[in-house]
Design a protein around this motif. Structure first.
Motif, PDB file in Angstrom:
ATOM      1  N   UNK A  72      -9.152   8.222  -6.866  1.00  0.00           N
ATOM      2  CA  UNK A  72      -8.769   8.290  -5.477  1.00  0.00           C
ATOM      3  C   UNK A  72      -7.717   7.222  -5.189  1.00  0.00           C
ATOM      4  N   UNK A  73      -6.921   7.449  -4.187  1.00  0.00           N
ATOM      5  CA  UNK A  73      -5.867   6.498  -3.839  1.00  0.00           C
ATOM      6  C   UNK A  73      -5.941   6.194  -2.351  1.00  0.00           C
ATOM      7  N   UNK A  74      -5.544   4.989  -2.017  1.00  0.00           N
ATOM      8  CA  UNK A  74      -5.488   4.566  -0.620  1.00  0.00           C
ATOM      9  C   UNK A  74      -4.049   4.245  -0.261  1.00  0.00           C
ATOM     10  N   UNK A  75      -3.676   4.559   0.965  1.00  0.00           N
ATOM     11  CA  UNK A  75      -2.351   4.195   1.471  1.00  0.00           C
ATOM     12  C   UNK A  75      -2.536   3.231   2.628  1.00  0.00           C
ATOM     13  N   UNK A  76      -1.840   2.108   2.565  1.00  0.00           N
ATOM     14  CA  UNK A  76      -1.961   1.081   3.599  1.00  0.00           C
ATOM     15  C   UNK A  76      -0.566   0.588   3.964  1.00  0.00           C
ATOM     16  N   UNK A  77      -0.493  -0.061   5.103  1.00  0.00           N
ATOM     17  CA  UNK A  77       0.774  -0.671   5.499  1.00  0.00           C
ATOM     18  C   UNK A  77       0.920  -2.020   4.794  1.00  0.00           C
ATOM     19  N   UNK A  78       2.130  -2.490   4.753  1.00  0.00           N
ATOM     20  CA  UNK A  78       2.397  -3.780   4.120  1.00  0.00           C
ATOM     21  C   UNK A  78       1.649  -4.900   4.840  1.00  0.00           C
ATOM     22  N   UNK A  79       1.644  -4.877   6.150  1.00  0.00           N
ATOM     23  CA  UNK A  79       0.965  -5.945   6.888  1.00  0.00           C
ATOM     24  C   UNK A  79      -0.549  -5.872   6.709  1.00  0.00           C
ATOM     25  N   UNK A  80      -1.118  -4.662   6.662  1.00  0.00           N
ATOM     26  CA  UNK A  80      -2.554  -4.526   6.430  1.00  0.00           C
ATOM     27  C   UNK A  80      -2.917  -5.026   5.029  1.00  0.00           C
ATOM     28  N   UNK A  81      -2.091  -4.681   4.057  1.00  0.00           N
ATOM     29  CA  UNK A  81      -2.337  -5.164   2.698  1.00  0.00           C
ATOM     30  C   UNK A  81      -2.292  -6.691   2.656  1.00  0.00           C
ATOM     31  N   UNK A  82      -1.293  -7.256   3.285  1.00  0.00           N
ATOM     32  CA  UNK A  82      -1.140  -8.713   3.298  1.00  0.00           C
ATOM     33  C   UNK A  82      -2.349  -9.384   3.967  1.00  0.00           C
ATOM     34  N   UNK A  83      -2.830  -8.805   5.056  1.00  0.00           N
ATOM     35  CA  UNK A  83      -3.947  -9.392   5.796  1.00  0.00           C
ATOM     36  C   UNK A  83      -5.290  -9.241   5.078  1.00  0.00           C
ATOM     37  N   UNK A  84      -5.392  -8.244   4.201  1.00  0.00           N
ATOM     38  CA  UNK A  84      -6.664  -7.969   3.518  1.00  0.00           C
ATOM     39  C   UNK A  84      -6.466  -7.893   2.003  1.00  0.00           C
ATOM     40  N   UNK A  85      -5.611  -8.721   1.471  1.00  0.00           N
ATOM     41  CA  UNK A  85      -5.231  -8.631   0.054  1.00  0.00           C
ATOM     42  C   UNK A  85      -6.440  -8.733  -0.882  1.00  0.00           C
ATOM     43  N   UNK A  86      -7.365  -9.636  -0.629  1.00  0.00           N
ATOM     44  CA  UNK A  86      -8.529  -9.779  -1.497  1.00  0.00           C
ATOM     45  C   UNK A  86      -9.340  -8.480  -1.533  1.00  0.00           C
ATOM     46  N   UNK A  87      -9.570  -7.892  -0.371  1.00  0.00           N
ATOM     47  CA  UNK A  87     -10.321  -6.639  -0.291  1.00  0.00           C
ATOM     48  C   UNK A  87      -9.654  -5.530  -1.119  1.00  0.00           C
ATOM     49  N   UNK A  88      -8.355  -5.373  -0.951  1.00  0.00           N
ATOM     50  CA  UNK A  88      -7.651  -4.308  -1.661  1.00  0.00           C
ATOM     51  C   UNK A  88      -7.572  -4.573  -3.165  1.00  0.00           C
ATOM     52  N   UNK A  89      -7.376  -5.818  -3.555  1.00  0.00           N
ATOM     53  CA  UNK A  89      -7.351  -6.130  -4.988  1.00  0.00           C
ATOM     54  C   UNK A  89      -8.725  -5.927  -5.622  1.00  0.00           C
ATOM     55  N   UNK A  90      -9.786  -6.215  -4.871  1.00  0.00           N
ATOM     56  CA  UNK A  90     -11.134  -5.935  -5.362  1.00  0.00           C
ATOM     57  C   UNK A  90     -11.346  -4.433  -5.551  1.00  0.00           C
ATOM     58  N   UNK A  91     -10.826  -3.621  -4.632  1.00  0.00           N
ATOM     59  CA  UNK A  91     -10.929  -2.168  -4.784  1.00  0.00           C
ATOM     60  C   UNK A  91     -10.210  -1.692  -6.044  1.00  0.00           C
ATOM     61  N   UNK A  92      -9.062  -2.287  -6.319  1.00  0.00           N
ATOM     62  CA  UNK A  92      -8.306  -1.919  -7.524  1.00  0.00           C
ATOM     63  C   UNK A  92      -9.084  -2.307  -8.770  1.00  0.00           C
TER      64      UNK A  92
END
Length: 96
Positions: free
Chosen positions: A1-21
């Motif tokens: 599965x893939x997620x699409x996020x905005x650059x600012x959302x990714x920046x604000x929640x980088x740990x969360x998204x990197x953990x998902x990866x």
């Protein structure tokens, strides 16, 4: 599965998204304003993709990389599932 996020959302929640990866194998697509999107992908997936692309199609390393990519769901598994008589007939072709 893939997620699409905005650059600012990714920046604000980088740990969360990197953990998902890393933990869940997600691919994260980052939409950037007026620029091409970027993708964050697990290092293992990237390594297997590179091996698959760089190796000779008839090599064992290529076959192993292909199997790994099938496990990750990156490429489709079109190998037939054999059982019963079909299974026996498949292995009989190798008998001498």
């Amino acid at each position: 599965m893939a997620l699409a996020v905005t650059q600012s959302d990714f920046r604000n929640h980088i740990k969360h998204y990197l953990d998902l990866v890393n933990d869940d194998g997600e691919n994260i697509y980052i939409a950037r304003t007026k620029q091409r999107s970027a993708v964050i992908i697990d290092q293992n997936k990237l390594d297997w993709l590179e091996r698959y692309v760089k190796t000779d199609q008839d090599s064992l390393e290529h076959a192993v990389a292909e199997d790994k990519l099938k496990e990750y769901g990156i490429i489709p598994d079109k190998d037939p599932v054999l059982d019963g008589q079909d299974y026996d007939n498949f292995w009989k072709q190798f008998e001498k």
